[in-house]
Design an enzyme around this catalytic site. Structure first.
Site, short mmCIF file in Angstrom:
data_model
loop_
_atom_site.label_atom_id
_atom_site.label_comp_id
_atom_site.label_asym_id
_atom_site.label_seq_id
_atom_site.Cartn_x
_atom_site.Cartn_y
_atom_site.Cartn_z
CG ASP A 11 -1.83 1.12 1.36
OD1 ASP A 11 -1.76 2.04 0.52
OD2 ASP A 11 -2.64 1.12 2.31
CB ILE A 12 1.43 3.86 -2.59
CG1 ILE A 12 2.61 4.73 -2.98
CG2 ILE A 12 0.12 4.63 -2.67
CD1 ILE A 12 2.61 5.14 -4.45
CG ASN A 25 -10.24 12.25 -11.61
OD1 ASN A 25 -10.36 13.48 -11.51
ND2 ASN A 25 -10.72 11.41 -10.71
CB VAL A 34 -3.70 4.39 -5.98
CG1 VAL A 34 -3.54 5.32 -7.16
CG2 VAL A 34 -2.55 4.54 -5.01
CG ASP A 35 -7.48 10.09 -6.75
OD1 ASP A 35 -6.94 10.80 -5.88
OD2 ASP A 35 -8.19 10.56 -7.67
CB SER A 118 -2.74 4.49 -16.86
OG SER A 118 -2.91 5.88 -17.05
N1 AR6 Z 1 -1.24 1.38 -3.12
C1 AR6 Z 1 -0.57 1.08 -4.26
N2 AR6 Z 1 -1.18 0.80 -5.43
C2 AR6 Z 1 -2.54 0.80 -5.43
C3 AR6 Z 1 -3.31 1.10 -4.28
C4 AR6 Z 1 -2.60 1.40 -3.07
N3 AR6 Z 1 -3.23 1.69 -1.94
N4 AR6 Z 1 -4.64 1.03 -4.61
C5 AR6 Z 1 -4.68 0.70 -5.92
N5 AR6 Z 1 -3.43 0.55 -6.41
P1 AR6 Z 1 -6.09 3.12 -10.23
P2 AR6 Z 1 -5.71 4.55 -12.76
C6 AR6 Z 1 -2.98 0.21 -7.79
O1 AR6 Z 1 -7.39 2.57 -10.67
O2 AR6 Z 1 -5.80 3.27 -13.53
C7 AR6 Z 1 -9.26 6.73 -9.80
O3 AR6 Z 1 -10.62 6.66 -9.51
C8 AR6 Z 1 -3.95 -0.53 -8.66
O4 AR6 Z 1 -3.92 -1.93 -8.39
O5 AR6 Z 1 -5.97 3.61 -8.83
O6 AR6 Z 1 -4.60 5.52 -13.10
C9 AR6 Z 1 -8.80 8.13 -10.16
O7 AR6 Z 1 -9.56 9.12 -9.49
C10 AR6 Z 1 -3.41 -0.22 -10.04
O8 AR6 Z 1 -2.34 -1.11 -10.36
O9 AR6 Z 1 -5.61 4.35 -11.17
C11 AR6 Z 1 -9.02 8.17 -11.64
O10 AR6 Z 1 -10.35 8.51 -11.98
C12 AR6 Z 1 -2.81 1.18 -9.89
O11 AR6 Z 1 -2.78 1.42 -8.48
C13 AR6 Z 1 -8.73 6.77 -12.08
O12 AR6 Z 1 -9.00 5.94 -10.95
C14 AR6 Z 1 -3.61 2.27 -10.57
O13 AR6 Z 1 -4.99 1.99 -10.47
C15 AR6 Z 1 -7.29 6.59 -12.46
O14 AR6 Z 1 -7.09 5.28 -12.94
#
Ligand code: AR6
Length: 171
Positions: A11-12, A25, A34-35, A118
């Site tokens: 977890d980052i 976004n 992650v956001d 992404s």
């Molecule tokens: N720590 C590390 N990595 C994580 C965590 C965490 N706590 N949670 C998720 N990931 P995503 P995107 C990974 O969907 O594709 C959001 O709603 C996850 O497994 O977070 O860039 C934003 O507001 C994946 O490998 O981001 C945007 O609308 C990576 O983080 C949209 O999603 C990115 O997944 C951005 O989409």
């Protein structure tokens, strides 16, 4: 291979680094993935500061404080939504990494952690994304002496495998 780049699992939001990167976004007002995790961990101060930024175009990056996070800074970047690969997705993803690293350099950040930008909700294939991340980061570090450590944070075993392979290839 660059010994300043390391693949870590987990977890980052828990990492004790100078800056963590948020896969945001373009509105910069929070979201899922992650956001959402970063905003929950940082607390309401982060959203308040983000509101004052007025958004961020795809491929660019913005910096805020880290509030309740262990990290002092959050660098918010917006990766591309995957639309099949013919819409400059590769270049936009590369730009997101590059612009985040530039902000890190400008703010004298020495340790920085990236999620797999992404590759979640935005649907970018993780294998392809990890090659771009590894190439951009290694290339940037070649010309930069101030960043000591870049962590590539994986949230799945698949992502971890892809990153380790991508780093091997960028050696
Ligand atoms: N720590 C590390 N990595 C994580 C965590 C965490 N706590 N949670 C998720 N990931 P995503 P995107 C990974 O969907 O594709 C959001 O709603 C996850 O497994 O977070 O860039 C934003 O507001 C994946 O490998 O981001 C945007 O609308 C990576 O983080 C949209 O999603 C990115 O997944 C951005 O989409």
């Amino acid at each position: 291979m660059n010994e300043r780049i390391e693949v870590v699992f987990g977890d980052i939001t828990k990492l004790e680094v100078d800056a963590i990167v948020n896969a945001a976004n373009s509105k910069l007002l929070g979201g899922g993935g992650v956001d959402g995790a970063i905003h929950r961990a940082a607390g309401p101060g982060l959203l308040e500061e983000c509101r004052s930024l007025g958004g961020c175009p795809t491929g660019e990056a913005r910096i805020t404080k880290g509030y309740r996070l262990a990290a002092k800074w959050v660098i918010h970047t917006v990766g591309p939504i995957w639309r099949g690969g013919a819409y400059c997705e590769d270049e936009l993803l590369a730009k997101a990494y590059r612009n985040s690293l530039k902000l890190a350099e400008e703010n004298r950040i020495k340790t920085i952690a990236f999620p797999a930008i992404s590759t979640g909700a935005y649907g970018f294939p993780v294998e392809r994304a990890s090659l771009i991340a590894a190439a951009e980061i290694s290339g940037f570090l070649e010309d930069n002496g101030s960043i000591e450590k870049v962590l590539l944070v994986c949230f799945s075993e698949r992502a971890e495998r892809c990153y380790l392979r991508a780093l091997e290839e960028s050696r």
